[in-house]
Design a protein around this motif. Structure first.
Motif, mmCIF file in Angstrom:
data_model
loop_
_atom_site.group_PDB
_atom_site.id
_atom_site.type_symbol
_atom_site.label_atom_id
_atom_site.label_comp_id
_atom_site.label_asym_id
_atom_site.label_seq_id
_atom_site.Cartn_x
_atom_site.Cartn_y
_atom_site.Cartn_z
ATOM 1 N N SER A 1 61.474 18.055 72.609
ATOM 2 C CA SER A 1 61.708 16.338 72.626
ATOM 3 C C SER A 1 62.622 15.804 71.338
ATOM 4 O O SER A 1 62.606 16.190 70.237
ATOM 5 N N ARG B 1 64.369 19.566 68.398
ATOM 6 C CA ARG B 1 63.835 18.641 67.454
ATOM 7 C C ARG B 1 64.053 19.170 65.823
ATOM 8 O O ARG B 1 64.522 18.684 64.853
ATOM 9 N N ASP C 1 59.193 26.729 79.714
ATOM 10 C CA ASP C 1 59.033 26.866 78.220
ATOM 11 C C ASP C 1 58.138 28.492 77.948
ATOM 12 O O ASP C 1 58.300 29.143 77.207
ATOM 13 N N LYS D 1 62.192 29.552 72.112
ATOM 14 C CA LYS D 1 61.879 28.000 72.122
ATOM 15 C C LYS D 1 62.923 27.193 71.980
ATOM 16 O O LYS D 1 64.229 27.510 71.889
ATOM 17 N N ASP D 2 62.750 25.907 72.500
ATOM 18 C CA ASP D 2 63.735 24.742 72.517
ATOM 19 C C ASP D 2 63.686 24.211 70.885
ATOM 20 O O ASP D 2 62.634 23.793 70.629
ATOM 21 N N CYS E 1 60.556 22.116 69.136
ATOM 22 C CA CYS E 1 60.175 21.543 70.449
ATOM 23 C C CYS E 1 61.650 20.966 70.859
ATOM 24 O O CYS E 1 62.561 20.742 70.042
ATOM 25 N N GLU F 1 55.593 22.175 64.371
ATOM 26 C CA GLU F 1 55.357 21.171 65.093
ATOM 27 C C GLU F 1 56.637 20.457 65.586
ATOM 28 O O GLU F 1 56.912 19.534 66.636
#
Length: 99
Positions: free
Chosen positions: A69, A54, A5, A50-51, A67, A64
């Protein structure tokens, strides 16, 4: 190429000499061709480096949610994410993955 990351953050568009990368479901795409969207000031600049999995699944620009996740995503949100993944695959080159 493998990215942490932290390493991925280096490709957020702030350094014009580097490409812009966005990860989707752990795969890193070179989105430099979409600089107007993902570069500084672009509509999706919060995803650069970034990923964004989500956030894409939830159709969210909230920090938030930016990400990797997938925990707690609904079936519908996973379908949305899979559609985004197909769009990225059709338009951008995969350059690596998140480790």
């Amino acid at each position: 190429m493998e990215f942490t990351d932290e390493k991925l953050k280096e490709f957020n568009g702030s350094d014009a000499s580097k490409p812009i990368y966005v990860a989707v479901k752990g795969r890193v795409f070179d989105v430099s061709a979409g600089k107007s969207f993902y570069g500084p000031g672009g509509a999706y600049c919060m995803f650069a480096g970034k990923d964004a999995s989500r956030a894409l699944g939830k159709m969210s620009k909230n920090e938030e949610d930016v990400c990797g996740s997938l925990d707690g995503l609904s079936e519908k949100e996973m379908e949305v994410l899979n559609d985004w993944e197909k769009k990225f695959e059709a338009k951008y080159t995969v350059v690596g993955r998140i480790v």
